[in-house]
Write a protein that holds these residues in place. Sequence first.
Motif, PDB file in Angstrom:
ATOM      1  N   ILE A  35      -6.947  -0.261  -3.497  1.00 53.15           N
ATOM      2  CA  ILE A  35      -6.754   0.720  -2.575  1.00 53.15           C
ATOM      3  C   ILE A  35      -6.612   0.652  -1.206  1.00 53.15           C
ATOM      4  O   ILE A  35      -5.958   1.439  -0.463  1.00 53.15           O
ATOM      5  CB  ILE A  35      -7.433   2.174  -3.127  1.00 53.15           C
ATOM      6  CG1 ILE A  35      -8.918   1.895  -3.163  1.00 53.15           C
ATOM      7  CG2 ILE A  35      -6.990   2.628  -4.652  1.00 53.15           C
ATOM      8  CD1 ILE A  35      -9.817   2.916  -3.052  1.00 53.15           C
ATOM      9  N   GLY A  36      -7.364  -0.239  -0.697  1.00 55.24           N
ATOM     10  CA  GLY A  36      -7.556  -0.214   0.560  1.00 55.24           C
ATOM     11  C   GLY A  36      -6.270  -0.968   1.306  1.00 55.24           C
ATOM     12  O   GLY A  36      -5.626  -0.412   2.450  1.00 55.24           O
ATOM     13  N   HIS A  37      -5.453  -1.774   0.621  1.00 50.33           N
ATOM     14  CA  HIS A  37      -3.907  -2.303   0.917  1.00 50.33           C
ATOM     15  C   HIS A  37      -3.220  -1.019   1.009  1.00 50.33           C
ATOM     16  O   HIS A  37      -2.259  -0.745   1.834  1.00 50.33           O
ATOM     17  CB  HIS A  37      -3.792  -3.391   0.115  1.00 50.33           C
ATOM     18  CG  HIS A  37      -4.506  -4.542  -0.079  1.00 50.33           C
ATOM     19  ND1 HIS A  37      -4.905  -4.987  -1.106  1.00 50.33           N
ATOM     20  CD2 HIS A  37      -5.162  -5.417   0.897  1.00 50.33           C
ATOM     21  CE1 HIS A  37      -5.919  -6.006  -0.846  1.00 50.33           C
ATOM     22  NE2 HIS A  37      -5.831  -6.190   0.386  1.00 50.33           N
ATOM     23  N   LEU A  38      -3.386  -0.147  -0.021  1.00 46.68           N
ATOM     24  CA  LEU A  38      -2.517   0.874  -0.149  1.00 46.68           C
ATOM     25  C   LEU A  38      -2.610   1.951   0.862  1.00 46.68           C
ATOM     26  O   LEU A  38      -1.840   2.497   1.233  1.00 46.68           O
ATOM     27  CB  LEU A  38      -2.606   1.615  -1.660  1.00 46.68           C
ATOM     28  CG  LEU A  38      -1.784   2.865  -2.157  1.00 46.68           C
ATOM     29  CD1 LEU A  38      -0.154   2.693  -1.986  1.00 46.68           C
ATOM     30  CD2 LEU A  38      -2.025   3.473  -3.169  1.00 46.68           C
ATOM     31  N   TYR A  39      -3.851   2.084   1.163  1.00 45.95           N
ATOM     32  CA  TYR A  39      -4.214   3.030   2.273  1.00 45.95           C
ATOM     33  C   TYR A  39      -3.535   2.976   3.512  1.00 45.95           C
ATOM     34  O   TYR A  39      -2.893   3.537   4.115  1.00 45.95           O
ATOM     35  CB  TYR A  39      -5.537   3.030   2.440  1.00 45.95           C
ATOM     36  CG  TYR A  39      -6.255   3.965   3.746  1.00 45.95           C
ATOM     37  CD1 TYR A  39      -5.867   5.262   3.539  1.00 45.95           C
ATOM     38  CD2 TYR A  39      -7.239   3.558   4.595  1.00 45.95           C
ATOM     39  CE1 TYR A  39      -6.360   6.156   4.530  1.00 45.95           C
ATOM     40  CE2 TYR A  39      -7.611   4.532   5.289  1.00 45.95           C
ATOM     41  CZ  TYR A  39      -7.000   5.953   5.456  1.00 45.95           C
ATOM     42  OH  TYR A  39      -7.940   6.658   6.321  1.00 45.95           O
ATOM     43  N   SER A  40      -3.324   1.277   4.085  1.00 51.12           N
ATOM     44  CA  SER A  40      -2.919   0.980   5.173  1.00 51.12           C
ATOM     45  C   SER A  40      -1.406   1.234   5.071  1.00 51.12           C
ATOM     46  O   SER A  40      -0.673   1.908   6.014  1.00 51.12           O
ATOM     47  CB  SER A  40      -2.800  -0.547   5.136  1.00 51.12           C
ATOM     48  OG  SER A  40      -4.192  -1.042   5.615  1.00 51.12           O
TER      49      SER A  40
END
Length: 577
Positions: A35-40
């Motif tokens: 989800i950190g990648h998706l957040y970016s």
Amino acid sequence: MLIRRIKCLGILGIRHNSSHYVTTPIFYVNAAPHIGHLYSAVIADAHCRYQRLRQPRSLRQVRLCTGTDEHGTKIQQAAEVHGIPVATYCDQISERYREVFRNANIQTDDFIRTTEQRHKRAVAHFWRTLNSRGHIYSAAYSGWYCVSDETFLTDSQLRLDETTGTRYSLESGHPVEWTEETNYMFRLSHFQDDVRHWVKQEARIRPPKFEKILLDTLSEPLPDVSVSRPSNRVHWAIPVPDDDTQTVYVWLDALVNYLSSLGYPDEGFSAHWPPAQQVIGKDILKFHGIYWPAFLLAAGLEPPHQLYVHSHWTVDGQKMSKSRHNVVDPVQAAQQYTMEGLRYFLLREGVAHSDGNYSHVKAQRILNSELADTLGNLLSRACAKSLNPRQIYPSVHDEHLADLLQSLDSGKRLQEQLLQLSDRCATHYDSNHFHLVADTVMATLHAANNFFESSKPWLLKGGTPEGGNEARLETIIAMTMDALRRCGIVLQPIIPQLAQRLLDKLSVPATQRQWDSLDSGTFATATVESPRQLDGQTSALLFQRILEEKSEVKKPPQQTAKRSKSQNKEKRRETMS
């Protein structure tokens, strides 16, 4: 120094062009997306969608680039662990990123991979440019190298475990190893003043706390940085031009992707350069905030106008890591919340300056309260056939509008909220403060729900003691739908698919969904439109509540699934209340 500084200041001058170029980081394929990648990606996507809404008819082109970083020691090691060729491993993980971004409706113009020939060509040209300008030299190099972070670290960046004698990176906690090798070095120390000047420009680094972090780093002398590794140690990388014994350092290789996506070194790339905004996570601030502007200035190119730096996500208050087995897979999370729900939660809950906390309890509460109840239930009630048998978006009747605004405090509050909606949300969007956009929209929708309740439209239907006042009923529904219409327009960058369904249901023409449409056709300006038929093909059930299922595997909420009889009864009671 003075002459070079003057040249640097010229490069740093703001150049307005017809492009608004935005990038995400390219994501390292040593592991699957979380989800950190998706957040970016959703930050960059929401930013670009807003820019398109603001100036849809201008000549400015909004361009969004993302992609995958596929070289380096960690990639070699990850492929070995999986027992497959490195190229195959990269193909598989890169495709998983593409799939997640497609499902999340990330509207990209390019997906760059560092294993592509166009990128390798750009890196070779960029290297030769730095070398021809005298910024690269060969030297014996020794230092502490962190394989996990793909970077050399100084003693001040290390922590020594006295018991084992092992040193660790202070920032990431990963172990380091002593490395001695002959490398090519970049004269980073020559650009310290120029990089500091770039960082200090207004709104260059946002949020401001990360500007301070960079300036603190720049207050100490910068050592020159290694920009190559021996080929026999890191073979999965781009060869150094004219020297096959060395490969290009993974970070120099990766950073050039922002140029190669535009076709660099071909002349056309300059139509989009420099980037208007580069979205990055705080863990890669040093590489983008110090190395990257220095590389660009050394190559005679203008650094980006802004770095937008976001913090990380914890899970139930704990750091997200593979060792804790708490890494959140966005595909699995979307099965539970829907991808639109996940987008909303990340942008609603995340704030760039501090780590966000992901928890199922919080996600369920926010999505049920705001998307299902505050937004979705208001649409269902305004579209209910019991109140709106002709299924129309009705006109406002002036005499009833004046009376409702005068006699009901809730009507006045709703009008005030709508009059401020556009300016407030534009200010928040301009700063990428998506949580404040959501706050403002929800405050407006709460005012609309309160108005709907206090105006008691169900008492105005035919067949009731006070019924038969169709003009007043239509005015109440029109005012409610107008609030929904305006909130739907504002929410398009954050939840594009749900906002589209909302506007489709209200039969809002495609030409009236831009930002400037917020200032027209609203009861707040006493502009009356002709009634229009609601879209019968689009359900008024916008977002279905997420329910806990006891002793069973949680099932994904289906936004278009048929409701049970008990749910239908509950919905009818909500509509009549």
